[in-house]
Design a protein around this motif. Structure first.
Motif, PDB file in Angstrom:
ATOM      1  N   GLY A 278       0.813  -1.202   0.000  1.00 14.27           N
ATOM      2  CA  GLY A 278       0.000   0.000   0.000  1.00 14.27           C
ATOM      3  C   GLY A 278       0.851   1.257   0.000  1.00 14.27           C
ATOM      4  O   GLY A 278       0.548   2.229  -0.710  1.00 14.27           O
ATOM      5  N   LEU A 279       1.921   1.251   0.804  1.00 15.73           N
ATOM      6  CA  LEU A 279       2.835   2.385   0.825  1.00 15.73           C
ATOM      7  C   LEU A 279       3.503   2.587  -0.525  1.00 15.73           C
ATOM      8  O   LEU A 279       3.640   3.724  -1.003  1.00 15.73           O
ATOM      9  N   VAL A 280       3.926   1.485  -1.122  1.00 22.11           N
ATOM     10  CA  VAL A 280       4.556   1.574  -2.442  1.00 22.11           C
ATOM     11  C   VAL A 280       3.602   2.220  -3.436  1.00 22.11           C
ATOM     12  O   VAL A 280       3.965   3.153  -4.174  1.00 22.11           O
ATOM     13  N   ARG A 281       2.367   1.755  -3.437  1.00 17.19           N
ATOM     14  CA  ARG A 281       1.383   2.261  -4.401  1.00 17.19           C
ATOM     15  C   ARG A 281       1.084   3.748  -4.191  1.00 17.19           C
ATOM     16  O   ARG A 281       1.107   4.536  -5.150  1.00 17.19           O
ATOM     17  N   LEU A 282       0.816   4.141  -2.960  1.00 19.44           N
ATOM     18  CA  LEU A 282       0.411   5.533  -2.730  1.00 19.44           C
ATOM     19  C   LEU A 282       1.585   6.496  -2.948  1.00 19.44           C
ATOM     20  O   LEU A 282       1.398   7.622  -3.428  1.00 19.44           O
ATOM     21  N   LEU A 283       2.798   6.053  -2.617  1.00 17.29           N
ATOM     22  CA  LEU A 283       3.957   6.919  -2.829  1.00 17.29           C
ATOM     23  C   LEU A 283       4.285   7.062  -4.309  1.00 17.29           C
ATOM     24  O   LEU A 283       4.604   8.159  -4.788  1.00 17.29           O
ATOM     25  N   GLU A 284       4.191   5.960  -5.049  1.00 13.29           N
ATOM     26  CA  GLU A 284       4.447   6.027  -6.484  1.00 13.29           C
ATOM     27  C   GLU A 284       3.361   6.814  -7.194  1.00 13.29           C
ATOM     28  O   GLU A 284       3.643   7.562  -8.134  1.00 13.29           O
ATOM     29  N   ASP A 285       2.122   6.664  -6.737  1.00 12.31           N
ATOM     30  CA  ASP A 285       1.031   7.447  -7.320  1.00 12.31           C
ATOM     31  C   ASP A 285       1.205   8.935  -7.050  1.00 12.31           C
ATOM     32  O   ASP A 285       0.640   9.770  -7.773  1.00 12.31           O
ATOM     33  N   SER A 286       1.973   9.258  -6.009  1.00 12.58           N
ATOM     34  CA  SER A 286       2.219  10.662  -5.662  1.00 12.58           C
ATOM     35  C   SER A 286       3.465  11.198  -6.358  1.00 12.58           C
ATOM     36  O   SER A 286       3.898  12.321  -6.072  1.00 12.58           O
ATOM     37  N   GLY A 287       4.058  10.389  -7.230  1.00 11.88           N
ATOM     38  CA  GLY A 287       5.193  10.848  -8.016  1.00 11.88           C
ATOM     39  C   GLY A 287       6.555  10.525  -7.457  1.00 11.88           C
ATOM     40  O   GLY A 287       7.573  11.015  -7.959  1.00 11.88           O
ATOM     41  N   HIS A 288       6.610   9.686  -6.407  1.00  9.51           N
ATOM     42  CA  HIS A 288       7.890   9.328  -5.813  1.00  9.51           C
ATOM     43  C   HIS A 288       8.344   7.953  -6.298  1.00  9.51           C
ATOM     44  O   HIS A 288       7.547   7.149  -6.787  1.00  9.51           O
ATOM     45  N   GLU A 289       9.629   7.680  -6.130  1.00  3.91           N
ATOM     46  CA  GLU A 289      10.203   6.400  -6.556  1.00  3.91           C
ATOM     47  C   GLU A 289      10.562   5.554  -5.335  1.00  3.91           C
ATOM     48  O   GLU A 289      11.334   5.994  -4.484  1.00  3.91           O
TER      49      GLU A 289
ATOM     50  N   LEU B 228       1.993   7.328  13.873  1.00  6.73           N
ATOM     51  CA  LEU B 228       1.220   6.110  14.043  1.00  6.73           C
ATOM     52  C   LEU B 228       0.717   5.647  12.678  1.00  6.73           C
ATOM     53  O   LEU B 228       0.452   6.461  11.786  1.00  6.73           O
ATOM     54  N   LYS B 229       0.576   4.342  12.526  1.00  3.83           N
ATOM     55  CA  LYS B 229       0.191   3.790  11.226  1.00  3.83           C
ATOM     56  C   LYS B 229      -1.192   4.253  10.774  1.00  3.83           C
ATOM     57  O   LYS B 229      -1.481   4.273   9.572  1.00  3.83           O
ATOM     58  N   ASP B 230      -2.037   4.612  11.719  1.00  2.00           N
ATOM     59  CA  ASP B 230      -3.372   5.101  11.360  1.00  2.00           C
ATOM     60  C   ASP B 230      -3.301   6.319  10.454  1.00  2.00           C
ATOM     61  O   ASP B 230      -4.231   6.583   9.679  1.00  2.00           O
ATOM     62  N   ARG B 231      -2.205   7.077  10.540  1.00  2.00           N
ATOM     63  CA  ARG B 231      -2.077   8.296   9.741  1.00  2.00           C
ATOM     64  C   ARG B 231      -2.001   7.986   8.244  1.00  2.00           C
ATOM     65  O   ARG B 231      -2.285   8.853   7.419  1.00  2.00           O
ATOM     66  N   VAL B 232      -1.593   6.769   7.901  1.00  2.00           N
ATOM     67  CA  VAL B 232      -1.464   6.402   6.481  1.00  2.00           C
ATOM     68  C   VAL B 232      -2.824   6.446   5.793  1.00  2.00           C
ATOM     69  O   VAL B 232      -2.927   6.678   4.591  1.00  2.00           O
ATOM     70  N   ALA B 233      -3.897   6.242   6.559  1.00  2.00           N
ATOM     71  CA  ALA B 233      -5.242   6.215   5.973  1.00  2.00           C
ATOM     72  C   ALA B 233      -5.606   7.543   5.328  1.00  2.00           C
ATOM     73  O   ALA B 233      -6.357   7.581   4.344  1.00  2.00           O
ATOM     74  N   ASP B 234      -5.090   8.649   5.874  1.00  2.00           N
ATOM     75  CA  ASP B 234      -5.297   9.952   5.250  1.00  2.00           C
ATOM     76  C   ASP B 234      -4.136  10.161   4.287  1.00  2.00           C
ATOM     77  O   ASP B 234      -3.090  10.697   4.651  1.00  2.00           O
TER      78      ASP B 234
END
Length: 236
Positions: free
Chosen positions: A15-26, A106-112
């Motif tokens: 999930g982190l990989v997807r959201l970060l790459e979707d945000s333009g990061h590698e 906290l990991k909950d922050r990833v949801a936003d």
């Protein structure tokens, strides 16, 4: 931005990989544990490293120890530590360690997603971002340092918001004060903590001084949500 992830949960890691790459990061590497982490940092040269606090094999403190290790081998590397709960001892150890920009969320922050990505980018740019729950549990504990006893309740509130990375403008809005009043509070905090102008970034040093001297607790404060504003203002 080049980002390395070390997270044992497949779902969160992907999930982190997807959201970060979707945000333009590698994402240059996504590891399930700390094995090979040092080599991966050396070979991929990330601009930010994200680590879970608890990683295999014991799921106790592998991630935080790895983060502390990176502080020694790559002191300027921005780090973002993710935790399921507020791990006070681990948070204090990492916050007290000398080095580059730091985030503890906290990991909950990833949801936003938007807020999380903004926090990641702020850390990479040099800001220190602490989860409000971490700040609440660390900064509201009975302090053993006599300097802290000199702070008024309002000054402690301002210091708590500084530790969360809030700008003077944001603090003023949250507390219904003028920016001039906020700057006066911050100046007073610096004076009471003995932080002279030549001390560098006194905002961070003030927050660290407060955190490093905490004792047994009296319970958490109710803090505003995590902000996404850079630190600004005359008092530094």
């Amino acid at each position: 931005m080049r980002i390395l992830i070390c997270e044992d949960s497949v779902l969160l890691r992907e999930g982190l990989v997807r959201l970060l790459e979707d945000s333009g990061h590698e994402v240059v590497a996504a590891l399930p544990d700390i094995e090979g982490l040092t080599d991966a940092v050396r070979t991929t040269d990330p601009e930010l490293c994200i680590l879970d606090v608890r990683l295999p094999p014991t799921f106790t403190d592998e991630g935080i120890r790895a983060a502390l290790g990176l502080r020694k081998t790559h002191p300027s590397l921005p780090l973002l530590v993710l935790s399921q709960y507020v791990e006070e001892r681990y948070a204090s150890d990492l916050i007290a360690a000398q080095g580059g920009p730091l985030g503890y969320l906290l990991k909950d922050r990833v949801a936003d997603v938007a807020e999380f990505v903004a926090s990641v980018e702020r850390i990479a740019e040099g800001a220190s971002v602490l989860d409000p729950e971490v700040v609440a549990q660390l900064l509201t504990r009975r302090n053993r340092d006599d300097r802290m006893l000199q702070l008024t309740e309002r000054e402690r509130t301002v210091l708590s918001l500084i530790a969360e990375g809030k700008s003077n403008q944001t603090i003023a809005g949250l507390l219904f004060l003028s920016e001039g009043s906020v700057e006066k509070y911050i100046t007073s905090i610096f004076q009471k903590l003995g932080l002279e102008p030549e001390a560098g970034n006194r905002r961070v040093l003030a927050a660290l001084a407060h955190i490093e001297n905490t004792g047994s607790g009296t319970g958490p404060l109710t803090n505003p949500p995590l902000g996404n504003h850079p630190q600004t203002g005359a008092a530094r």
